[in-house]
Design a protein around this motif. Structure first.
Motif, PDB file in Angstrom:
ATOM      1  N   UNK A   1      10.488 -11.608  -2.349  1.00  0.00           N
ATOM      2  CA  UNK A   1      11.262 -12.491  -1.498  1.00  0.00           C
ATOM      3  C   UNK A   1      10.336 -13.136  -0.462  1.00  0.00           C
ATOM      4  N   UNK A   2      10.500 -14.416  -0.246  1.00  0.00           N
ATOM      5  CA  UNK A   2       9.671 -15.128   0.725  1.00  0.00           C
ATOM      6  C   UNK A   2      10.159 -14.850   2.143  1.00  0.00           C
ATOM      7  N   UNK A   3       9.221 -14.904   3.080  1.00  0.00           N
ATOM      8  CA  UNK A   3       9.560 -14.616   4.471  1.00  0.00           C
ATOM      9  C   UNK A   3       8.833 -15.541   5.434  1.00  0.00           C
ATOM     10  N   UNK A   4       9.311 -15.511   6.673  1.00  0.00           N
ATOM     11  CA  UNK A   4       8.646 -16.215   7.761  1.00  0.00           C
ATOM     12  C   UNK A   4       7.818 -15.184   8.506  1.00  0.00           C
ATOM     13  N   UNK A   5       6.583 -15.514   8.768  1.00  0.00           N
ATOM     14  CA  UNK A   5       5.694 -14.629   9.515  1.00  0.00           C
ATOM     15  C   UNK A   5       5.684 -15.050  10.976  1.00  0.00           C
ATOM     16  N   UNK A   6       6.029 -14.119  11.861  1.00  0.00           N
ATOM     17  CA  UNK A   6       6.011 -14.360  13.304  1.00  0.00           C
ATOM     18  C   UNK A   6       4.836 -13.590  13.886  1.00  0.00           C
ATOM     19  N   UNK A   7       3.991 -14.286  14.647  1.00  0.00           N
ATOM     20  CA  UNK A   7       2.773 -13.678  15.187  1.00  0.00           C
ATOM     21  C   UNK A   7       2.764 -13.815  16.707  1.00  0.00           C
ATOM     22  N   UNK A   8       2.693 -12.679  17.389  1.00  0.00           N
ATOM     23  CA  UNK A   8       2.613 -12.693  18.853  1.00  0.00           C
ATOM     24  C   UNK A   8       2.052 -11.356  19.308  1.00  0.00           C
ATOM     25  N   UNK A   9       1.106 -11.393  20.236  1.00  0.00           N
ATOM     26  CA  UNK A   9       0.528 -10.154  20.752  1.00  0.00           C
ATOM     27  C   UNK A   9       1.455  -9.481  21.758  1.00  0.00           C
ATOM     28  N   UNK A  10       2.489 -10.181  22.203  1.00  0.00           N
ATOM     29  CA  UNK A  10       3.501  -9.589  23.083  1.00  0.00           C
ATOM     30  C   UNK A  10       4.729  -9.236  22.255  1.00  0.00           C
ATOM     31  N   UNK A  11       5.048  -7.959  22.209  1.00  0.00           N
ATOM     32  CA  UNK A  11       6.151  -7.476  21.379  1.00  0.00           C
ATOM     33  C   UNK A  11       7.462  -8.184  21.705  1.00  0.00           C
ATOM     34  N   UNK A  12       7.737  -8.408  22.981  1.00  0.00           N
ATOM     35  CA  UNK A  12       8.987  -9.066  23.375  1.00  0.00           C
ATOM     36  C   UNK A  12       9.069 -10.489  22.821  1.00  0.00           C
ATOM     37  N   UNK A  13       7.963 -11.196  22.825  1.00  0.00           N
ATOM     38  CA  UNK A  13       7.944 -12.555  22.289  1.00  0.00           C
ATOM     39  C   UNK A  13       8.228 -12.576  20.805  1.00  0.00           C
ATOM     40  N   UNK A  14       7.597 -11.667  20.078  1.00  0.00           N
ATOM     41  CA  UNK A  14       7.822 -11.579  18.631  1.00  0.00           C
ATOM     42  C   UNK A  14       9.267 -11.199  18.324  1.00  0.00           C
ATOM     43  N   UNK A  15       9.802 -10.255  19.086  1.00  0.00           N
ATOM     44  CA  UNK A  15      11.177  -9.821  18.850  1.00  0.00           C
ATOM     45  C   UNK A  15      12.178 -10.926  19.152  1.00  0.00           C
ATOM     46  N   UNK A  16      11.924 -11.710  20.183  1.00  0.00           N
ATOM     47  CA  UNK A  16      12.815 -12.814  20.535  1.00  0.00           C
ATOM     48  C   UNK A  16      12.869 -13.848  19.404  1.00  0.00           C
ATOM     49  N   UNK A  17      11.715 -14.289  18.937  1.00  0.00           N
ATOM     50  CA  UNK A  17      11.668 -15.275  17.859  1.00  0.00           C
ATOM     51  C   UNK A  17      12.252 -14.682  16.577  1.00  0.00           C
ATOM     52  N   UNK A  18      11.905 -13.438  16.283  1.00  0.00           N
ATOM     53  CA  UNK A  18      12.417 -12.773  15.094  1.00  0.00           C
ATOM     54  C   UNK A  18      13.943 -12.697  15.114  1.00  0.00           C
ATOM     55  N   UNK A  36      -4.239  -9.193  12.929  1.00  0.00           N
ATOM     56  CA  UNK A  36      -3.248  -8.622  12.010  1.00  0.00           C
ATOM     57  C   UNK A  36      -2.664  -9.727  11.124  1.00  0.00           C
ATOM     58  N   UNK A  37      -2.392 -10.879  11.718  1.00  0.00           N
ATOM     59  CA  UNK A  37      -1.831 -12.002  10.964  1.00  0.00           C
ATOM     60  C   UNK A  37      -2.813 -12.519   9.909  1.00  0.00           C
ATOM     61  N   UNK A  38      -4.087 -12.605  10.252  1.00  0.00           N
ATOM     62  CA  UNK A  38      -5.075 -13.075   9.281  1.00  0.00           C
ATOM     63  C   UNK A  38      -5.099 -12.163   8.062  1.00  0.00           C
ATOM     64  N   UNK A  39      -5.058 -10.849   8.289  1.00  0.00           N
ATOM     65  CA  UNK A  39      -5.011  -9.889   7.176  1.00  0.00           C
ATOM     66  C   UNK A  39      -3.740 -10.069   6.347  1.00  0.00           C
ATOM     67  N   UNK A  40      -2.604 -10.218   7.038  1.00  0.00           N
ATOM     68  CA  UNK A  40      -1.320 -10.352   6.340  1.00  0.00           C
ATOM     69  C   UNK A  40      -1.278 -11.639   5.516  1.00  0.00           C
ATOM     70  N   UNK A  41      -1.728 -12.740   6.091  1.00  0.00           N
ATOM     71  CA  UNK A  41      -1.718 -14.015   5.366  1.00  0.00           C
ATOM     72  C   UNK A  41      -2.623 -13.936   4.139  1.00  0.00           C
ATOM     73  N   UNK A  42      -3.801 -13.367   4.306  1.00  0.00           N
ATOM     74  CA  UNK A  42      -4.737 -13.252   3.191  1.00  0.00           C
ATOM     75  C   UNK A  42      -4.147 -12.400   2.059  1.00  0.00           C
ATOM     76  N   UNK A  43      -3.473 -11.321   2.417  1.00  0.00           N
ATOM     77  CA  UNK A  43      -2.921 -10.392   1.416  1.00  0.00           C
ATOM     78  C   UNK A  43      -1.586 -10.834   0.831  1.00  0.00           C
ATOM     79  N   UNK A  44      -0.775 -11.557   1.615  1.00  0.00           N
ATOM     80  CA  UNK A  44       0.598 -11.853   1.199  1.00  0.00           C
ATOM     81  C   UNK A  44       0.931 -13.344   1.201  1.00  0.00           C
ATOM     82  N   UNK A  45      -0.063 -14.211   1.104  1.00  0.00           N
ATOM     83  CA  UNK A  45       0.167 -15.649   1.238  1.00  0.00           C
ATOM     84  C   UNK A  45       1.191 -16.200   0.255  1.00  0.00           C
ATOM     85  N   UNK A  46       1.323 -15.586  -0.902  1.00  0.00           N
ATOM     86  CA  UNK A  46       2.280 -16.098  -1.891  1.00  0.00           C
ATOM     87  C   UNK A  46       3.727 -15.853  -1.487  1.00  0.00           C
ATOM     88  N   UNK A  47       3.959 -14.926  -0.560  1.00  0.00           N
ATOM     89  CA  UNK A  47       5.335 -14.620  -0.162  1.00  0.00           C
ATOM     90  C   UNK A  47       5.699 -15.161   1.225  1.00  0.00           C
TER      91      UNK A  47
END
Length: 120
Positions: A1-18, A36-47
């Motif tokens: 399943x495809x997803x939206x990746x939300x990237x923020x070093x502040x947990x509250x910011x990520x949770x708000x957008x999420x 962390x996002x660079x690793x995730x994009x490289x590993x999961x870019x197809x999703x």
């Protein structure tokens, strides 16, 4: 399943957008910073359908995240607390499809996301 990746070093910011995205029916994955996002994009870019990233992060800024996402053909939206001259151009040059200046207005975010994501 495809997803939206939300990237923020502040947990509250990520949770708000999420939360905004989930309430509108999107599947979301969060990363706690640019590296962390660079690793995730490289590993999961197809999703990944879209990346929403904060601009200012200590480990790796959002421009790098946008640049990498763009290299895989993934659109990205960059979020910033600043509205400096030239920022819009910097974001676009690094592959972002849009820039949002905080505070985030939920209806504007969702409208922008829907423009770049196909709903199931």
């Amino acid at each position: 399943m495809k997803h939206i990746l939300v990237v923020d070093d502040h947990k509250d910011g990520a949770e708000l957008v999420s939360c905004m995205l989930k309430m509108s029916g999107f599947d979301v994955h969060c990363c706690a910073g640019g590296a962390d996002a660079l690793d995730h994009i490289t590993s999961h870019h197809k999703s990944i359908e879209l990346v929403i990233t904060d601009w200012a992060m200590p480990d790796c800024d959002g421009l790098w995240v946008c640049h990498l996402a763009n290299s895989f053909g993934i659109p990205s939206i960059i979020v910033t607390a600043h509205n400096r001259p030239g920022d819009q151009q910097k974001a676009l040059v690094n592959g972002a499809v849009a820039r949002i200046v905080k505070p985030i207005v939920p209806r504007d975010l969702i409208r922008l996301v829907r423009r770049h994501v196909l709903m199931d």
